[in-house]
Write a protein that holds these residues in place. Structure first.
Motif, PDB file in Angstrom:
ATOM      1  N   THR A 128      -7.208  14.656  21.040  1.00 10.50           N
ATOM      2  CA  THR A 128      -8.229  13.729  21.532  1.00 10.50           C
ATOM      3  C   THR A 128      -8.357  13.815  23.043  1.00 10.50           C
ATOM      4  OG1 THR A 128      -7.775  12.228  19.685  1.00 10.50           O
ATOM      5  CG2 THR A 128      -8.928  11.306  21.578  1.00 10.50           C
ATOM      6  N   LEU A 129      -7.235  13.907  23.734  1.00  9.08           N
ATOM      7  CA  LEU A 129      -7.260  14.056  25.194  1.00  9.08           C
ATOM      8  C   LEU A 129      -7.863  15.403  25.594  1.00  9.08           C
ATOM      9  CD1 LEU A 129      -3.725  12.627  26.092  1.00  9.08           C
ATOM     10  CD2 LEU A 129      -5.941  11.478  26.342  1.00  9.08           C
ATOM     11  N   VAL A 130      -7.521  16.450  24.843  1.00 11.70           N
ATOM     12  CA  VAL A 130      -8.085  17.767  25.132  1.00 11.70           C
ATOM     13  C   VAL A 130      -9.601  17.751  24.947  1.00 11.70           C
ATOM     14  CG1 VAL A 130      -8.145  20.180  24.366  1.00 11.70           C
ATOM     15  CG2 VAL A 130      -5.961  18.987  24.586  1.00 11.70           C
ATOM     16  N   GLY A 131     -10.081  17.007  23.947  1.00 12.85           N
ATOM     17  CA  GLY A 131     -11.521  16.877  23.764  1.00 12.85           C
ATOM     18  C   GLY A 131     -12.180  16.211  24.959  1.00 12.85           C
ATOM     19  N   ALA A 132     -11.511  15.201  25.520  1.00 15.91           N
ATOM     20  CA  ALA A 132     -12.047  14.530  26.706  1.00 15.91           C
ATOM     21  C   ALA A 132     -12.067  15.481  27.902  1.00 15.91           C
ATOM     22  CB  ALA A 132     -11.216  13.294  27.022  1.00 15.91           C
ATOM     23  N   VAL A 133     -10.994  16.252  28.072  1.00 18.55           N
ATOM     24  CA  VAL A 133     -10.952  17.236  29.159  1.00 18.55           C
ATOM     25  C   VAL A 133     -12.055  18.279  28.981  1.00 18.55           C
ATOM     26  CG1 VAL A 133      -9.560  19.063  30.217  1.00 18.55           C
ATOM     27  CG2 VAL A 133      -8.487  16.891  29.565  1.00 18.55           C
ATOM     28  N   THR A 134     -12.273  18.696  27.744  1.00 16.85           N
ATOM     29  CA  THR A 134     -13.328  19.667  27.453  1.00 16.85           C
ATOM     30  C   THR A 134     -14.702  19.111  27.835  1.00 16.85           C
ATOM     31  OG1 THR A 134     -12.026  20.538  25.612  1.00 16.85           O
ATOM     32  CG2 THR A 134     -14.358  21.080  25.634  1.00 16.85           C
ATOM     33  N   ALA A 135     -14.926  17.853  27.517  1.00 14.72           N
ATOM     34  CA  ALA A 135     -16.200  17.219  27.882  1.00 14.72           C
ATOM     35  C   ALA A 135     -16.370  17.157  29.398  1.00 14.72           C
ATOM     36  CB  ALA A 135     -16.263  15.816  27.276  1.00 14.72           C
ATOM     37  N   ARG A 181       0.456  13.128  14.200  1.00 14.47           N
ATOM     38  CA  ARG A 181      -0.268  12.045  14.867  1.00 14.47           C
ATOM     39  C   ARG A 181      -0.226  12.218  16.389  1.00 14.47           C
ATOM     40  NH1 ARG A 181       2.714   8.754  10.922  1.00 14.47           N
ATOM     41  NH2 ARG A 181       1.341   8.423   9.128  1.00 14.47           N
ATOM     42  N   VAL A 182       0.943  12.630  16.873  1.00 12.49           N
ATOM     43  CA  VAL A 182       1.054  12.887  18.313  1.00 12.49           C
ATOM     44  C   VAL A 182       0.143  14.049  18.716  1.00 12.49           C
ATOM     45  CG1 VAL A 182       2.628  13.578  20.172  1.00 12.49           C
ATOM     46  CG2 VAL A 182       3.422  12.013  18.398  1.00 12.49           C
ATOM     47  N   THR A 183       0.155  15.108  17.918  1.00 13.86           N
ATOM     48  CA  THR A 183      -0.690  16.264  18.218  1.00 13.86           C
ATOM     49  C   THR A 183      -2.171  15.892  18.142  1.00 13.86           C
ATOM     50  OG1 THR A 183       0.999  17.688  17.241  1.00 13.86           O
ATOM     51  CG2 THR A 183      -1.133  18.669  17.666  1.00 13.86           C
ATOM     52  N   LEU A 184      -2.522  15.035  17.184  1.00 18.76           N
ATOM     53  CA  LEU A 184      -3.913  14.595  17.073  1.00 18.76           C
ATOM     54  C   LEU A 184      -4.312  13.768  18.290  1.00 18.76           C
ATOM     55  CD1 LEU A 184      -6.462  14.548  15.362  1.00 18.76           C
ATOM     56  CD2 LEU A 184      -5.582  12.522  14.178  1.00 18.76           C
ATOM     57  N   GLY A 185      -3.386  12.928  18.772  1.00 16.58           N
ATOM     58  CA  GLY A 185      -3.667  12.182  19.993  1.00 16.58           C
ATOM     59  C   GLY A 185      -3.858  13.115  21.175  1.00 16.58           C
ATOM     60  N   ARG A 186      -3.046  14.162  21.232  1.00 18.38           N
ATOM     61  CA  ARG A 186      -3.189  15.147  22.307  1.00 18.38           C
ATOM     62  C   ARG A 186      -4.514  15.894  22.178  1.00 18.38           C
ATOM     63  NH1 ARG A 186      -0.811  20.252  22.909  1.00 18.38           N
ATOM     64  NH2 ARG A 186       0.367  19.974  20.986  1.00 18.38           N
ATOM     65  N   VAL A 226      -1.291  14.100  30.892  1.00 15.89           N
ATOM     66  CA  VAL A 226      -0.770  13.404  29.709  1.00 15.89           C
ATOM     67  C   VAL A 226      -0.788  14.340  28.502  1.00 15.89           C
ATOM     68  CG1 VAL A 226      -1.136  11.494  28.118  1.00 15.89           C
ATOM     69  CG2 VAL A 226      -1.456  11.144  30.564  1.00 15.89           C
ATOM     70  N   ALA A 227      -1.847  15.138  28.367  1.00 15.12           N
ATOM     71  CA  ALA A 227      -1.921  16.092  27.256  1.00 15.12           C
ATOM     72  C   ALA A 227      -0.799  17.111  27.340  1.00 15.12           C
ATOM     73  CB  ALA A 227      -3.277  16.791  27.256  1.00 15.12           C
ATOM     74  N   LEU A 228      -0.481  17.567  28.540  1.00 20.60           N
ATOM     75  CA  LEU A 228       0.598  18.536  28.714  1.00 20.60           C
ATOM     76  C   LEU A 228       1.966  17.906  28.441  1.00 20.60           C
ATOM     77  CD1 LEU A 228      -0.623  20.392  31.935  1.00 20.60           C
ATOM     78  CD2 LEU A 228      -0.595  21.289  29.609  1.00 20.60           C
ATOM     79  N   ILE A 229       2.142  16.670  28.869  1.00 20.19           N
ATOM     80  CA  ILE A 229       3.414  15.981  28.619  1.00 20.19           C
ATOM     81  C   ILE A 229       3.635  15.785  27.123  1.00 20.19           C
ATOM     82  CG2 ILE A 229       4.630  13.780  28.907  1.00 20.19           C
ATOM     83  CD1 ILE A 229       3.317  13.604  31.682  1.00 20.19           C
ATOM     84  N   LEU A 230       2.585  15.403  26.410  1.00 19.85           N
ATOM     85  CA  LEU A 230       2.707  15.187  24.970  1.00 19.85           C
ATOM     86  C   LEU A 230       3.006  16.477  24.215  1.00 19.85           C
ATOM     87  CD1 LEU A 230      -0.168  12.627  24.265  1.00 19.85           C
ATOM     88  CD2 LEU A 230       2.302  12.209  24.288  1.00 19.85           C
ATOM     89  N   VAL A 259      -9.774   8.842  11.705  1.00 15.86           N
ATOM     90  CA  VAL A 259      -9.391   7.960  12.816  1.00 15.86           C
ATOM     91  C   VAL A 259      -9.347   8.757  14.117  1.00 15.86           C
ATOM     92  CG1 VAL A 259      -7.492   6.607  13.790  1.00 15.86           C
ATOM     93  CG2 VAL A 259      -8.164   6.289  11.401  1.00 15.86           C
ATOM     94  N   GLY A 260      -8.817   9.980  14.051  1.00 19.76           N
ATOM     95  CA  GLY A 260      -8.774  10.827  15.237  1.00 19.76           C
ATOM     96  C   GLY A 260     -10.157  11.111  15.779  1.00 19.76           C
ATOM     97  N   ALA A 261     -11.108  11.421  14.892  1.00 17.97           N
ATOM     98  CA  ALA A 261     -12.480  11.665  15.334  1.00 17.97           C
ATOM     99  C   ALA A 261     -13.092  10.402  15.932  1.00 17.97           C
ATOM    100  CB  ALA A 261     -13.316  12.168  14.157  1.00 17.97           C
TER     101      ALA A 261
END
Length: 265
Positions: free
Chosen positions: A79-86, A72-77, A107-111, A18-20
């Motif tokens: 996902t955001l890090v992957g977007a930032v990387t892109a 789950r929270v870390t996986l969501g974070r 948001v990634a830093l807050i999480l 689901v995370g992927a």
């Protein structure tokens, strides 16, 4: 998700899948919104696949009874890090919208402060979760340092690379693998890295102020790593005489009795 305290590979692995999937969906939204180029797409997809593969392997080894709310929270974070990387990969061709970049990173830093609290509140703290959290943090700092280095110079890369250099050095110097005592200062410095790099990436300050902020981040990190390395070195030197003394005691304790000459008749 309740798994009756037994490891169910299918249900646990569904979480990583689901995370992927969410990562790919977020990339699609970004691609539609800003017209992301091939570099961003390929980097984002590579991050999603690598995260899924590494996390799946770690879960298979740890065999947890559930994925856990904190993960789950870390996986969501992640996902955001992957977007930032892109976005950072795409920035080599065209700069991403600053508002979008700063928003996703913020948001990634807050999480980052949420998953630990969730783990403690739910009693689901695990070594796997702590390692997952740490790796996501380290990679985000690396990505931000790459982005900021494009405007301030290659020296900024030291911020993102320092943790990985330490891990590589620990393979050659085993004393670096010893556990460190808890430290509020270390946690504070680690948290400040993302904040200061984000300020440097936001273009809100003049060049000189941005340079000073990022230089401060590097200085704090060098101090923190230096302090920990010195403590590990001193501890290793202190333990060597103790280990030698213990070995000597064991040698004397278990040494065979000397043979005695027979008494003359």
């Amino acid at each position: 998700m309740a798994l009756n305290n037994t490891y169910d590979a299918r249900l646990v692995q569904q979480e990583t899948a689901v995370g992927a999937g969410l990562q790919i969906l977020l990339l699609a939204l970004l691609g539609t919104a800003i017209g992301m180029g091939p570099a961003g797409w390929l980097t984002g997809l590579a991050f999603a696949i690598a995260t899924w593969a590494v996390l799946s392997r770690a879960l298979h080894r740890a065999r947890p009874c559930s994925f856990g709310p904190a993960n789950r929270v870390t996986l969501g974070r992640a996902t955001l890090v992957g977007a930032v990387t892109a976005l950072v990969a795409d920035s080599f061709q065209s700069s991403p919208p600053v508002t979008l970049f700063v928003g996703l990173t913020a948001v990634a830093l807050i999480l980052d402060g949420v998953d630990g609290k969730v783990a403690r509140a739910t009693g689901t703290s695990t070594p796997l979760g702590a390692r997952f959290d740490m790796e996501v943090d380290a990679f985000l700092i690396l990505v931000l340092s790459v982005y900021v280095s494009m405007s301030l110079g290659p020296w900024v890369l030291l911020i993102g690379a320092m943790r990985y250099v330490f891990v590589a050095a620990a393979r050659a110097l085993p004393w670096l693998n010893a556990p460190l005592p808890p430290s509020t200062a270390r946690k504070t410095v680690a948290a400040l890295q993302g904040i200061l790099l984000l300020v440097g990436a936001s273009n809100l300050l003049p060049y000189a102020a941005t340079f000073a902020v990022v230089a401060l981040a590097l200085g704090l990190l060098v101090w923190s790593f230096g302090r920990d390395i010195l403590w590990l070195w001193r501890t290793s030197q202190t333990s060597l005489p103790q280990e030698a003394a213990v070995a000597k005691v064991l040698e004397l304790e278990f040494a065979p009795e000397p043979e005695r000459e027979p008494l003359a008749s």
